[in-house]
Design an enzyme around this catalytic site. Structure first.
Site, short mmCIF file in Angstrom:
data_model
loop_
_atom_site.label_atom_id
_atom_site.label_comp_id
_atom_site.label_asym_id
_atom_site.label_seq_id
_atom_site.Cartn_x
_atom_site.Cartn_y
_atom_site.Cartn_z
N ASP A 89 0.82 -1.21 0.00
CA ASP A 89 0.00 0.00 0.00
C ASP A 89 0.85 1.25 0.00
O ASP A 89 0.36 2.34 -0.32
CB ASP A 89 -0.92 -0.01 1.23
CG ASP A 89 -1.89 -1.18 1.15
OD1 ASP A 89 -1.49 -2.31 1.50
OD2 ASP A 89 -3.02 -0.98 0.70
N LYS A 141 -0.79 -5.24 4.20
CA LYS A 141 -1.77 -5.71 5.17
C LYS A 141 -1.13 -6.31 6.41
O LYS A 141 -0.11 -7.02 6.30
CB LYS A 141 -2.66 -6.77 4.48
CG LYS A 141 -3.79 -7.30 5.30
CD LYS A 141 -4.69 -6.21 5.89
CE LYS A 141 -5.17 -5.26 4.84
NZ LYS A 141 -5.68 -3.97 5.38
C1 LIG Z 1 -2.40 -4.01 -4.70
S1 LIG Z 1 -2.74 -3.21 -3.23
C2 LIG Z 1 -3.35 -4.50 -2.28
C3 LIG Z 1 -3.19 -4.23 -0.83
O1 LIG Z 1 -4.30 -3.50 -0.30
C4 LIG Z 1 -4.85 -4.25 0.75
O2 LIG Z 1 -5.33 -3.47 1.79
P1 LIG Z 1 -6.93 -3.22 1.92
O3 LIG Z 1 -7.63 -4.48 1.51
O4 LIG Z 1 -7.11 -2.87 3.38
O5 LIG Z 1 -7.23 -2.05 1.01
C5 LIG Z 1 -3.70 -5.11 1.22
O6 LIG Z 1 -2.77 -4.41 1.99
C6 LIG Z 1 -3.14 -5.53 -0.10
O7 LIG Z 1 -1.85 -6.06 -0.10
#
Ligand SMILES: CSC[C@H]1O[C@H](OP(=O)(O)O)[C@H](O)[C@@H]1O
Length: 368
Positions: free
Chosen positions: A244, A255
């Protein structure tokens, strides 16, 4: 990617050009539901409530959210408000802030009457740019998977572990961490994916598993705490995750739980790769552990679980005692020293300032 045989993106301009279409990811895997976003507030809520999520997709949706706001009022004040409202939705994914800065750059100099069309055009361009980046990143990642398969003597399966969802649902299309996996599968490489369920929002068990199943990629959902055991017993050939926000020296926010997987990978000599599209690089930051803002979400995401009953009804139940508070940290930071390499749209590089500069020389002089 295809859903029921139809090419589908995770966000799109509706045919009537009056709204933005999304897949409501809070309904997956039990229902595939699309929704129309018609206002700034609907776009902001969709991001905040994780109806759309994933760093690149958050950025793309926010860009369209600016367009929705300007359709109602294209004044300077309305533009300022839209950028602020969308900018406050989620703190960690830098793509959100990068996309909003890009919209600010393009729209501020224009007369209000020119802004609506310009916003729609730039948002659409950002979506197409994301897809091109993810395709290119996938090609570079595919070479790593092919090399790992050769190193394994082309026996059995290529065992890949991933955390959370960094598939096409986290982007406009193709995904980041899953992009090389899709290409490897389509090229006939016998890849199998260990899918971390990724508590508490279960992006792995509910989104990554759904995506891989739709594409026919063999996979197994595992509890978050299983990965280290599999690595100790030689059942993981490599890890590949998304991000992110990655700093100029290669520290990776992703995450919650990613850091622990990287520690287990280091301890067991398992390569740990990060799929990093360049809009996710924060060139202003260096020390990710100290500088990257970590989102804390409502504890109810931990205390409550949503699933499908035997009757087919989808319900939410509480799994913790009424009196027990929950702490819900949504991200952690993996220091560059634990990352084997970064996979970008321009190639693969070490997780270091020199590595990133070698691929992005035009950014070498950017300083806070
Ligand atoms: C390709 S970015 C994906 C990344 O985003 C997710 O976070 P969230 O589901 O809370 O938006 C997670 O960190 C993923 O690795």
């Amino acid at each position: 990617m295809k859903v029921h045989g139809k090419p589908t993106r995770a966000v799109w301009l509706e045919p009537d050009a009056c709204a933005v279409g999304i897949i409501d990811q809070t309904r997956l895997p039990h229902a595939f539901v699309t929704a129309r976003l018609e206002t700034l507030d609907e776009a902001a809520h969709a991001i905040r409530a994780m109806r759309v999520r994933g760093a690149p997709l958050i950025g793309a949706t926010a860009a369209y959210g600016v367009w929705l706001a300007l359709r109602a009022d294209a004044s300077d004040a309305a533009l300022t408000r839209a950028l602020a409202v969308l900018g406050e939705t989620r703190p960690t994914a830098v793509n959100l802030h990068w996309a909003l800065e890009e919209m600010r750059r393009v729209l501020t100099p224009l007369r209000p009457v020119e802004r609506v069309e310009a916003a729609k055009r730039r948002a659409a361009e950002l979506c197409d740019e994301d897809v091109a980046i993810n395709r290119a990143l996938g090609e570079h990642g595919l070479k790593l998977l092919e090399a790992a398969w050769e190193k394994k003597g082309r026996k059995g399966r290529l065992e890949v572990l991933t955390h959370c969802n960094a598939g096409w649902l986290a982007t406009v299309d193709f995904g980041t961490a899953l992009s090389p996996i899709y290409l490897a599968h389509d090229a006939g490489l016998p890849v199998h994916v260990w899918v971390d369920e990724t508590r508490p929002r279960n992006q792995g068990s509910q989104l990554t598993a759904w995506e891989l199943g739709q594409h026919g990629v063999p996979h197994t959902v595992i509890a978050d705490n299983v990965g280290g055991h599999l690595m100790q017993h030689g059942q993981v050939d490599l890890c590949i995750v998304g991000t992110d926000r990655t700093t100029a020296q290669g520290d990776v926010a992703n995450k919650i739980g990613t850091y622990l997987k990287a520690l287990a990978a280091k301890d067991n000599g398992v390569p740990f790769y990060v799929a990093l599209p360049s809009p996710t690089i924060d060139w202003r930051l260096r020390d990710g552990v100290r500088e990257i803002p970590i989102e804390q979400r409502d504890g109810s995401e931990l205390s409550d679980v949503t699933g499908r009953l035997a009757s087919g009804e989808v319900a939410t139940v509480r799994v913790t005692p009424e009196g027990s508070p929950s702490a819900n940290y949504a991200f952690d930071v993996t220091p560059a020293r634990l990352v084997t390499a970064l996979i970008t749209e321009r190639g693969v590089c070490p997780a270091s300032e020199a590595g990133l500069r070698s691929l992005f020389p035009e950014r070498a002089e950017v300083r806070p």
